[in-house]
Design an enzyme around this catalytic site. Structure first.
Site, PDB file in Angstrom:
ATOM      1  N   SER A 122       0.899  -1.119   0.091  1.00  0.00           N
ATOM      2  CA  SER A 122      -0.091   0.030   0.059  1.00  0.00           C
ATOM      3  C   SER A 122       0.919   1.264   0.095  1.00  0.00           C
ATOM      4  CB  SER A 122      -1.069  -0.024   1.300  1.00  0.00           C
ATOM      5  OG  SER A 122      -1.906  -0.904   1.133  1.00  0.00           O
ATOM      6  N   ASP A 123       1.994   1.122   0.841  1.00  0.00           N
ATOM      7  CA  ASP A 123       2.809   2.279   0.637  1.00  0.00           C
ATOM      8  C   ASP A 123       3.571   2.444  -0.503  1.00  0.00           C
ATOM      9  OD1 ASP A 123       3.077   3.126   3.409  1.00  0.00           O
ATOM     10  OD2 ASP A 123       4.095   1.673   4.059  1.00  0.00           O
ATOM     11  N   ILE A 124       3.834   1.259  -1.354  1.00  0.00           N
ATOM     12  CA  ILE A 124       4.561   1.552  -2.403  1.00  0.00           C
ATOM     13  C   ILE A 124       3.640   1.857  -3.544  1.00  0.00           C
ATOM     14  CG2 ILE A 124       5.613   0.132  -4.228  1.00  0.00           C
ATOM     15  CD1 ILE A 124       6.811  -1.515  -2.165  1.00  0.00           C
TER      16      ILE A 124
END
Length: 395
Positions: free
Chosen positions: A167-169
């Protein structure tokens, strides 16, 4: 040598952890000057996640090369003034603070963009700037859970998060893409603007076809470990000395696998397996039939037969297998970058330009560039020294 794509662009970032640092690292790789504002004494909290890279944190080394670090106490009037002056000279301001935190510090993205119509003010939020979840704190695993990503990942018995912060990426990549689009628009119109990418929206987009299956059939896509939910055979199969992943994308590939590789026309033409829809409906039987053939071969021999026949396959590597992968070594994908503890190896950025190799700058120590940036802003050396002593800035 040709000019890097973003040479002449300055980015100021109030960032931490993964998502925004990933976005700005890609901008730095592309040639932008990235100035990272960090807390005095502590810095980006990702600096302290682990000590795996000769005492430095693996996340920080991965995400922060090519940046300048200035340590500033933004809760002081002087520190806030320094940050606002840096932003006033920038093309892009990036932040991924907790909901409302940047505004409370005096660095509200929308207000900054209003004050400077040419500024691109870009934020990563957890759930977006509106809606009932707007003010919730959001971390990668929380978003993976809330979007249902974990329901698609893992074994049939148990869901699992992805092995990397997906999700961060996702949010970081969409933010970098949005900033590039905003810079292109500004080159035509002179206008900057406000950009927001939410981790929730980015991950929801990545859910992709299972979301459409759910909406149109009411069916939750099931977890199959390494197996593909919608394509069979597409899984890891046993060999005489290990396992090999085989991916058959269509019915022609199925015929090639069973006839051309294994010499089993009876299995190829079994009514349970003729089409992909048939094979998905009889997944267990189909995978068992394939496994009965693959177990007869050593992995390397089977991989060679599959490649010769045009059937895709892959070794199920661990991370050591990636680090030592011949595809990286033979394509010269490794470079040496500097860090506060000495040189380390890092991969070239995945974006390849024919006329120029992208930048791979050093990983900064906390506050490494504070004095130089204060000098650049025109502050007297005596005042800078006073601020260091009082904790307004860190070096």
């Amino acid at each position: 040598m040709s000019e890097l794509p973003l040479e002449g662009i300055t980015v100021v970032s109030l960032e931490q952890a993964v998502a925004a640092p990933l976005a700005t690292r890609h901008l730095a790789d592309l040639g932008a000057r990235v100035i990272k504002i960090e807390r005095v004494g502590e810095g980006d909290f990702a600096r302290n996640y682990d000590t795996a890279v000769d005492g430095l944190a693996s996340h920080f080394v991965w995400l922060n090369r090519g940046k300048e670090s200035i340590a500033v106490d933004l809760k002081s009037d002087e520190g806030l003034a320094i940050a606002r002056e840096l932003v006033a000279r920038a093309d892009v301001f990036v932040q991924n603070s907790a909901p409302g935190a940047a505004a409370r510090l005096g660095l509200d993205p929308a207000e900054l963009a209003t004050a400077d119509p040419a500024l691109i003010s870009a934020s990563i939020s957890g759930y977006g700037t509106s809606g009932p979840y707007r003010d919730r704190k959001a971390y990668d695993l929380l978003i993976q859970a809330e979007t249902g990503l974990v329901s698609l990942t893992g074994s049939p018995a148990e869901p699992a998060k992805t092995g990397v912060p997906a999700s961060d990426i996702a949010a970081g990549l969409y933010l970098a893409q949005s900033i590039l689009a905003a810079l292109f628009r500004r080159s035509r119109t002179g206008r900057g603007g406000v950009v927001d990418v939410s981790m929730f929206d980015a991950t929801a987009e990545w859910i992709g076809h299972p979301m459409y299956i759910q909406m149109h059939t009411g069916r939750q896509t099931q977890r199959h470990g390494l197996g593909h939910a919608a394509i069979v055979p597409y899984d890891s199969f046993p060999t005489a000395d290990g396992r090999l992943l085989i991916g058959v994308q269509n019915d022609r590939g199925w015929q090639t696998l069973m006839n051309g590789v294994f010499g089993r026309p009876d299995v190829a033409d079994d009514p349970r397996f003729v089409t992909n829809t048939d094979r998905v409906a009889h997944r267990v039987e189909c995978d068992s039939a394939v496994a009965a053939e693959t177990i007869r071969f050593a992995g390397a021999d089977l991989a060679a037969r599959l490649e010769a026949a045009g059937v895709p396959s892959a070794v199920v590597n661990d991370v050591a297998g990636l680090v030592n992968h011949p595809q990286l070594a033979e394509r010269d994908r490794w470079r040496t970058i500097g860090t506060p503890v000495g040189p380390v190896q890092a991969l070239l950025p995945p974006m390849g330009f024919a006329d120029v190799e992208l930048a791979m700058g050093d990983v900064p120590a906390l506050g490494q560039h504070t004095r130089a940036l204060l000098d650049e802003l025109g502050y007297p050396a005596a005042l800078s020294a006073e601020w260091v002593s009082s904790g307004v800035v860190g070096v």
